[in-house]
Design an enzyme around this catalytic site. Structure first.
Site, PDB file in Angstrom:
ATOM      1  N   GLN A  49     -43.189 -13.640 -23.568  1.00  0.00           N
ATOM      2  CA  GLN A  49     -42.067 -12.741 -23.840  1.00  0.00           C
ATOM      3  C   GLN A  49     -42.571 -11.301 -23.878  1.00  0.00           C
ATOM      4  OE1 GLN A  49     -38.922 -13.206 -23.915  1.00  0.00           O
ATOM      5  NE2 GLN A  49     -38.520 -15.337 -24.433  1.00  0.00           N
TER       6      GLN A  49
ATOM      7  N   CYS B 189     -31.556 -16.007 -21.176  1.00  0.00           N
ATOM      8  CA  CYS B 189     -31.701 -14.561 -20.987  1.00  0.00           C
ATOM      9  C   CYS B 189     -30.619 -14.021 -20.055  1.00  0.00           C
ATOM     10  CB  CYS B 189     -33.100 -14.218 -20.461  1.00  0.00           C
ATOM     11  SG  CYS B 189     -33.512 -15.040 -18.932  1.00  0.00           S
TER      12      CYS B 189
END
Length: 376
Positions: free
Chosen positions: A198, A331
């Site tokens: 991430q 996402c």
């Protein structure tokens, strides 16, 4: 205001996609609004045709013009200092950059990664093999920069592919090592130049804590013996470097992660070992093909697919496991909305949704969704 806008955007998409009532827990803030990105890919080029060498990001809507990003607000000041040092070094020496149409030139990209919690920095210079340059002086200059963090590795990555992607045909270590460490929620992760992680480390802690809270009700707490006896088997599908799997490992009997990128799977295995976790198994392969070969049946499934969501055939196989609960981390909310349509039609209901603002100053946001199997 940004977070309110993101909340409105997600609510509009989800209210339309979700059948019936669900709990919306709003948007959680990123711990850092600026300088949160732990990875950046900068391109070499020029700002206008035949202009001086630039190093930074493409102008919006242009695949050619590159604006020097010497004062980027999304990255730590250390990265800006490294970028300026590298650009000045090659400018002084009038070194060419790679022109994608003619396929000529030397400099391609500068890939920088920096551990937010550790301050460890990996510098990756990507070039073609069309020219030879002694990079020892550049290495010295980089190591002498007054940085808050510490450069632990400087790599020269050779890439002669015609397409404009950052990849390695060969990697030469100019200094130090080809990895760095980052820490999340008390766990340590070894990260290599191309492994997925991430991009907002502190935001990832908020994201994974949220996912763990959503899952928490379904997994037993208590002593190790309780967990061993009554523990659940959890599938972490699209597991990347195994971050979520390792977060869940203390409260699960076993966690099985599936990820298509082999390098990420190797990193996941190494990270689990590094953290002393022995109930995690990681399998390299496409979720669609791999889940047929896993003997264990999951009690619980965590999904964290790429932007396009889940392959419809893979989603059918996932639904067939008939697990009582799933957590879906997305996402791209429109991909989540599309997959929710299928999941709801097959007997799952959306219980709650929460967002995490992983990408301040952009329109992107992560969405965590808890699904439960309806009582038949």
């Amino acid at each position: 205001e940004q977070m309110k806008m993101k909340e409105g955007q997600i609510r509009r998409i989800m209210d339309e996609a979700v059948d019936g009532e669900y709990l919306f827990e709003g948007v959680k803030a990123s711990p850092k609004e600026f300088a949160y990105r732990n990875k950046m890919e900068f391109s070499f080029g020029d700002e206008y045709k035949d202009g001086p060498l630039s190093l930074g990001l493409h102008k919006k809507g242009s695949t050619y013009d590159v604006l020097t990003a010497s004062d980027c607000k999304l990255v730590h000041e250390d990265m800006n200092k490294i970028l300026v040092c590298v650009l000045e070094y090659f400018k002084e020496r009038k070194v060419s950059y790679y022109k994608k149409m003619q396929h000529v030139g030397y400099l391609r990209h500068l890939l920088l990664r920096r551990g937010d919690t550790t301050g460890e920095i990996l510098v990756n210079l990507v070039t073609t093999t069309q020219e030879e340059h002694d990079l020892s002086e550049l290495t010295e200059q980089l190591l002498q920069l007054p940085l808050e963090g510490k450069i632990v590795g400087i790599l020269h990555i050779l890439n002669d592919s015609l397409s404009d992607v950052v990849k390695s045909d060969e990697t030469r270590v100019l200094y130090g090592q080809d990895f760095f460490y980052e820490e999340l929620l008390g766990l340590r992760f070894k990260i290599t130049p191309f492994s997925f992680f991430q991009t907002n480390s502190l935001g990832a802690e908020v994201l994974y804590q949220t996912a763990r809270e959503f899952i928490g009700d379904a997994l037993p707490s208590g002593t190790d013996a309780d967990i061993a006896e009554h523990g659940k088997i959890v599938f972490d599908l699209y597991s990347g470097t195994g971050t979520i799997a390792q977060m869940l490992s203390p409260v699960a009997k076993k966690v099985i992660g599936v990820e298509i990128i082999e390098e990420a799977v190797e990193a996941a295995k190494e990270n689990a070992q590094l953290n002393g976790l022995h109930n995690c198994e990681f399998i390299a392969g496409d979720v669609l093909k791999v889940i047929d070969s896993i003997e264990e049946k999951p009690d619980y499934i965590v999904l964290d697919p790429p932007r396009d969501g889940i392959n419809p055939k893979a989603l059918e196989k996932i639904i067939r496991y008939n697990v009582p609960q799933m957590v879906y981390i997305s996402c791209k909310p429109t991909s989540l909305a599309r997959d929710l349509e299928v999941l709801q039609a097959r007997g799952y209901e959306v219980k709650k949704i929460c967002c995490v603002d992983m990408f301040p100053s952009t329109f992107h946001v992560e969405t965590v969704c808890l699904l439960s199997k309806k009582a038949q």
